[in-house]
Design a protein around this motif. Sequence first.
Motif, short mmCIF file in Angstrom:
data_model
loop_
_atom_site.label_atom_id
_atom_site.label_comp_id
_atom_site.label_asym_id
_atom_site.label_seq_id
_atom_site.Cartn_x
_atom_site.Cartn_y
_atom_site.Cartn_z
N ILE A 151 1.80 5.26 9.79
CA ILE A 151 1.47 6.55 9.62
C ILE A 151 1.46 7.20 8.40
CG2 ILE A 151 1.70 8.88 10.68
CD1 ILE A 151 2.99 7.38 13.29
N LEU A 152 2.83 6.86 7.92
CA LEU A 152 3.03 7.73 6.44
C LEU A 152 2.05 7.06 5.43
CD1 LEU A 152 6.77 7.95 6.23
CD2 LEU A 152 5.11 10.03 6.55
N CYS A 176 -5.10 8.94 2.78
CA CYS A 176 -6.03 9.75 2.92
C CYS A 176 -5.90 10.90 1.65
CB CYS A 176 -5.80 10.60 4.13
SG CYS A 176 -6.33 9.61 5.63
N VAL A 177 -4.63 11.18 1.49
CA VAL A 177 -4.39 12.34 0.30
C VAL A 177 -4.70 11.96 -1.02
CG1 VAL A 177 -2.48 13.50 -0.85
CG2 VAL A 177 -2.31 13.36 1.47
N ARG A 203 -0.91 5.84 5.99
CA ARG A 203 -2.26 5.92 6.10
C ARG A 203 -2.47 7.58 5.49
NH1 ARG A 203 -2.31 5.05 11.97
NH2 ARG A 203 -1.70 2.94 11.65
N LYS A 204 -1.57 8.28 5.71
CA LYS A 204 -1.58 9.71 5.34
C LYS A 204 -1.76 9.74 3.72
CE LYS A 204 1.59 13.28 5.16
NZ LYS A 204 2.96 13.63 5.71
N ASP A 215 11.25 11.09 3.47
CA ASP A 215 10.01 10.23 3.71
C ASP A 215 10.37 8.76 2.95
OD1 ASP A 215 9.24 11.37 1.37
OD2 ASP A 215 7.56 11.92 2.50
#
Length: 225
Positions: free
Chosen positions: A215-216, A222-223, A218-219, A200
Amino acid sequence: MKAGLIYLAGGTGKRIGGAIPKQFLPLEGKALALHAFSLFEKFDWIHETVVVVDPAYQRIFASSKEASYALPGKERMDSVYNGFKLLSEKIEMVIVHDGVRPFVKPHCVEELYHTALHHGAAALAVPLKFTVKHALEDKKVTFTPDRSTLFEIQTPQAVNRDLMEKGFSLAYANKRLVTDDVSLVELLGVPVHLVEGSHDNLKITTPDDWELAQILARKALCVSK
Ligand code: C5P
């Protein structure tokens, strides 16, 4: 060993489209090039930072840690050299990172630094997931290299300052254009060590990469919440 960071944000980056170079587009509310830049602030072995950036975009980095600024060159290699020339004499190790790789992991950077301390030059790398073929302009395949021996090379890369200086002299004297930093060391015949990166640690180049980056990012947000 005191390290200096050359942070590259000097490309024109137009493949994503739009008037602004891709490294300054907002990714989850923050310019793409600032994502990894903040991460490098954590390492106390980095004593100087040179950002290679068009003066029109310098202000993007202004609120972050103290940095000096170099002008972009024609090619990536010229940009690295412009940054290199601004590092002070006390810097013994040079770390170069592409500002278009926002997801590099801190533990990979730490391991890279320690590997370069021992061996002189190191780059993050991941094993190739796909088959590569060599072909010439006529698109006729000339050979298929053994995939198990191939790696995709990423940044950051770390090079002992003296080796980098010698590498630049040799490359410019022989009009050799290199597309990454440890290649300068390879020109000298000195071994380069690979350190495991992560898949990644994307290089954001095309519109597809940009969608994946969103997308990454946003992920990751969140984490961390
Ligand atoms: O052009 P490429 O995709 O290889 O760019 C890798 C990194 O080098 C990017 O962060 C880009 O901004 C930077 N670069 C630069 N000066 C150039 C070309 C690229 O600083 N002349």
